[in-house]
Design a protein around this motif. Sequence first.
Motif, short mmCIF file in Angstrom:
data_model
loop_
_atom_site.label_atom_id
_atom_site.label_comp_id
_atom_site.label_asym_id
_atom_site.label_seq_id
_atom_site.Cartn_x
_atom_site.Cartn_y
_atom_site.Cartn_z
N TRP A 298 5.47 98.92 28.15
CA TRP A 298 4.64 99.47 29.22
C TRP A 298 5.17 98.94 30.54
CZ3 TRP A 298 1.74 103.39 28.05
CH2 TRP A 298 1.13 103.47 26.79
N GLY B 108 1.39 100.57 32.62
CA GLY B 108 1.02 101.99 32.54
C GLY B 108 -0.11 102.36 33.48
N ARG C 211 -0.29 105.52 31.29
CA ARG C 211 -0.73 105.18 29.92
C ARG C 211 -1.26 106.42 29.21
NH1 ARG C 211 -1.86 100.60 26.82
NH2 ARG C 211 -1.09 99.30 28.53
N GLU D 83 0.56 108.00 25.95
CA GLU D 83 -0.23 108.09 24.71
C GLU D 83 -0.31 109.53 24.21
OE1 GLU D 83 -3.22 104.22 25.24
OE2 GLU D 83 -3.91 106.22 25.82
N GLU E 75 4.79 94.41 27.87
CA GLU E 75 4.75 94.89 29.24
C GLU E 75 5.86 94.25 30.06
OE1 GLU E 75 1.68 94.68 33.06
OE2 GLU E 75 0.87 94.60 31.02
#
Length: 244
Positions: free
Chosen positions: A114, A118, A159, A163, A177
């Motif tokens: 991420w 995100g 995010r 997803e 991250e």
Amino acid sequence: MLHLASRITGSEEELRVVNVEGTRALLAEARRAGVGRVVQLGTAAVYGAGVRRGVVEGELVERPGSVTSATRLEGERLVLAAGGTVLRPHLVFGRGDRWVVPGLVELLGRLPYWVEGGRARVSLVSVDALAGALAELAVRREVMGGVLHAGHPEPVSVRELVEAVAGGLGLPLPVGEVDLAGALELLGGGGGIDPVLARRVGLLAVDHWYDSGRLWAGLEASPGPRFAEAFGACASWYRDTALA
């Protein structure tokens, strides 16, 4: 008249021939034929790099960061000078997309983290919603001139974006991250990173969303559902065609 043609790769001369001189020639033919309305599909890339949060039309000075964006901006200005309308989407997804989702999938394969959690938000619009807006602008009685931002009214967090794409395409989600500097270092750092890849990372790390309220308030066309639902309707196309 709808002006949807642009060139995004090639030499500066090739880009100029299509994006600037091609637009100039098209406008001349439109005048000769008595066409009174021109609606062009432009791009928010003409604004260049930087954090964008709810930006409205006219708020930013355009500072294109590439020859592609610079020549497209020149073409847009020709249309605007002729009294036309220019739609500027940020990221367009759906059937026919060979850059946004395929580029994200490639990036996730190389950087399974991420980026900045995100948290960044971006403007997205489905190709179906964008087509509906363009078609209505071309035939509606009242002219909506000038620049119009063209995105879904609700920005999408990175995010949410990742997803939905990972879920729809059966891909693993990022784990852990990294910040933007760390992401760039992992992808090459030290000037060795592909500039296209660097731009994609930048789009995931900071806010890039534009207020599109003026466009949708003036149209009967709908911006469609939020990204997750809209992507679900075209995920099979990506699996079978763009990513096959």
